[in-house]
Design a protein around this motif. Structure first.
Motif, PDB file in Angstrom:
ATOM      1  N   ILE A 162       5.295  -4.234 -10.191  1.00  0.00           N
ATOM      2  CA  ILE A 162       5.888  -2.862 -10.046  1.00  0.00           C
ATOM      3  C   ILE A 162       4.962  -2.211  -8.898  1.00  0.00           C
ATOM      4  O   ILE A 162       5.118  -0.923  -8.423  1.00  0.00           O
ATOM      5  N   LEU A 163       4.075  -2.825  -8.367  1.00  0.00           N
ATOM      6  CA  LEU A 163       3.222  -2.246  -7.264  1.00  0.00           C
ATOM      7  C   LEU A 163       3.402  -3.412  -6.043  1.00  0.00           C
ATOM      8  O   LEU A 163       3.706  -4.674  -6.358  1.00  0.00           O
ATOM      9  N   SER A 164       3.233  -2.861  -4.883  1.00  0.00           N
ATOM     10  CA  SER A 164       3.510  -4.045  -3.710  1.00  0.00           C
ATOM     11  C   SER A 164       2.373  -4.962  -3.851  1.00  0.00           C
ATOM     12  O   SER A 164       1.394  -4.344  -4.189  1.00  0.00           O
ATOM     13  N   PRO A 165       2.340  -5.921  -3.242  1.00  0.00           N
ATOM     14  CA  PRO A 165       1.352  -7.025  -2.965  1.00  0.00           C
ATOM     15  C   PRO A 165       0.144  -6.252  -2.272  1.00  0.00           C
ATOM     16  O   PRO A 165      -1.102  -6.658  -2.448  1.00  0.00           O
ATOM     17  N   ARG A 166       0.316  -5.611  -1.356  1.00  0.00           N
ATOM     18  CA  ARG A 166      -0.572  -4.961  -0.502  1.00  0.00           C
ATOM     19  C   ARG A 166      -1.174  -3.916  -1.167  1.00  0.00           C
ATOM     20  O   ARG A 166      -2.622  -3.812  -1.239  1.00  0.00           O
ATOM     21  N   GLN A 167      -0.494  -2.967  -2.130  1.00  0.00           N
ATOM     22  CA  GLN A 167      -1.214  -2.264  -2.888  1.00  0.00           C
ATOM     23  C   GLN A 167      -2.259  -2.803  -3.959  1.00  0.00           C
ATOM     24  O   GLN A 167      -3.365  -2.581  -4.309  1.00  0.00           O
ATOM     25  N   ARG A 168      -1.746  -3.910  -4.565  1.00  0.00           N
ATOM     26  CA  ARG A 168      -2.611  -4.764  -5.313  1.00  0.00           C
ATOM     27  C   ARG A 168      -3.825  -5.232  -4.730  1.00  0.00           C
ATOM     28  O   ARG A 168      -4.717  -5.242  -5.457  1.00  0.00           O
ATOM     29  N   ALA A 169      -3.728  -5.910  -3.770  1.00  0.00           N
ATOM     30  CA  ALA A 169      -4.571  -6.394  -2.841  1.00  0.00           C
ATOM     31  C   ALA A 169      -5.848  -5.440  -2.648  1.00  0.00           C
ATOM     32  O   ALA A 169      -6.793  -5.639  -2.675  1.00  0.00           O
ATOM     33  N   ASP A 179      -4.011  13.418 -10.616  1.00  0.00           N
ATOM     34  CA  ASP A 179      -2.715  14.435  -9.969  1.00  0.00           C
ATOM     35  C   ASP A 179      -2.170  13.979  -8.766  1.00  0.00           C
ATOM     36  O   ASP A 179      -0.839  13.900  -8.524  1.00  0.00           O
ATOM     37  N   ALA A 180      -3.023  13.490  -7.752  1.00  0.00           N
ATOM     38  CA  ALA A 180      -2.594  13.031  -6.323  1.00  0.00           C
ATOM     39  C   ALA A 180      -1.846  11.686  -6.621  1.00  0.00           C
ATOM     40  O   ALA A 180      -0.598  11.488  -6.139  1.00  0.00           O
ATOM     41  N   LEU A 181      -2.398  10.729  -7.321  1.00  0.00           N
ATOM     42  CA  LEU A 181      -1.659   9.482  -7.674  1.00  0.00           C
ATOM     43  C   LEU A 181      -0.240   9.684  -8.146  1.00  0.00           C
ATOM     44  O   LEU A 181       0.464   8.954  -7.925  1.00  0.00           O
ATOM     45  N   GLN A 205       3.405   2.139 -13.284  1.00  0.00           N
ATOM     46  CA  GLN A 205       2.659   1.913 -11.842  1.00  0.00           C
ATOM     47  C   GLN A 205       1.071   2.363 -12.062  1.00  0.00           C
ATOM     48  O   GLN A 205       0.237   1.507 -11.804  1.00  0.00           O
ATOM     49  N   LEU A 206       0.947   3.586 -12.734  1.00  0.00           N
ATOM     50  CA  LEU A 206      -0.252   4.043 -13.154  1.00  0.00           C
ATOM     51  C   LEU A 206      -1.050   3.357 -13.889  1.00  0.00           C
ATOM     52  O   LEU A 206      -2.350   2.750 -13.816  1.00  0.00           O
ATOM     53  N   THR A 209      -4.312   0.752 -12.968  1.00  0.00           N
ATOM     54  CA  THR A 209      -5.613   0.916 -13.719  1.00  0.00           C
ATOM     55  C   THR A 209      -6.019  -0.503 -14.122  1.00  0.00           C
ATOM     56  O   THR A 209      -7.164  -0.858 -14.038  1.00  0.00           O
ATOM     57  N   HIS A 210      -5.080  -1.266 -14.835  1.00  0.00           N
ATOM     58  CA  HIS A 210      -5.309  -2.686 -15.125  1.00  0.00           C
ATOM     59  C   HIS A 210      -5.885  -3.196 -14.032  1.00  0.00           C
ATOM     60  O   HIS A 210      -6.873  -4.192 -14.340  1.00  0.00           O
TER      61      HIS A 210
END
Length: 196
Positions: free
Chosen positions: A67-74, A146-148, A156-157, A161-162
């Motif tokens: 549910i997150l992009s691979p780039r965001q996860r990385a 709040d920005a997130l 996704q949050l 966090t996890h």
């Protein structure tokens, strides 16, 4: 040298040998490389088979998060690693990020990401979040959260966090046992540990 000796292949039970096989295969898929010490954390967990199984299930569940992009996860994982200053995590995370298309400039810019033009505003929020979660004490401001929320839904949050907190578990485990770099990024640019 790690403070403890991990379980070697010849001493490993069936469950540990299976974990070694699949972890090695996964790391090769993610990094395109193999080193003699790439399994050190798993070899430590193999001393407690029940814990190894539970940890393996946790890692498998996290690997399937889409549910997150691979780039965001990385970005989240690598910033957690650089903030905690875990050599093993930085080494592995840099090689995984490179495989996802990160440039040397981006890997080096993580140390001063707020002024780096190579990261989007949303990516900078992810990096801020990973940083404040990894520091002790954990101090996540309402403004940051709040920005997130403007960019990520609840699931996704939770996933973000996890990912960061699992990175913390990995880093603190490795740091406590003095598990250093495994050499997966040898000869290549690697993200730098945070200075503070």
């Amino acid at each position: 040298m790690p403070r403890l000796t991990g379980v070697r292949d010849r001493d490993a039970g069936l469950g540990a040998r299976i974990a070694f096989f699949f972890t090695k295969r996964r790391f090769r898929q993610l990094t395109g490389r193999e080193t003699a010490t790439m399994l050190e954390p798993i070899r430590m967990y193999a001393h407690v088979p029940r814990l190894l199984r539970a940890y393996g299930r946790l890692e498998q569940a996290e690997a399937k998060l889409d549910i997150l992009s691979p780039r965001q996860r990385a970005l989240a994982e690598l910033k957690s690693a650089t903030t905690a200053r875990c050599e093993f995590c930085i080494d592995l995370g840099s090689q995984i990020a490179r495989g996802l298309g990160f440039t040397d400039e981006e890997l080096l810019a993580l140390a001063d990401y707020r002024t780096a033009a190579c990261f989007s505003d949303v990516e900078k929020l992810i990096l801020d979040y990973a940083t404040v979660i990894t520091r002790t004490p954990v101090e996540v401001s309402n403004e940051l959260f709040d920005a997130l929320r403007l960019h990520f839904d609840t699931a996704q949050l939770v996933a973000l966090t996890h990912i960061v907190t699992l990175g913390n578990l990995r880093a603190r485990f490795n740091l406590a046992l003095d598990i250093g770099s495994s050499g997966l990024s040898d000869g290549l640019v690697c993200a730098l540990p945070d200075r503070s």
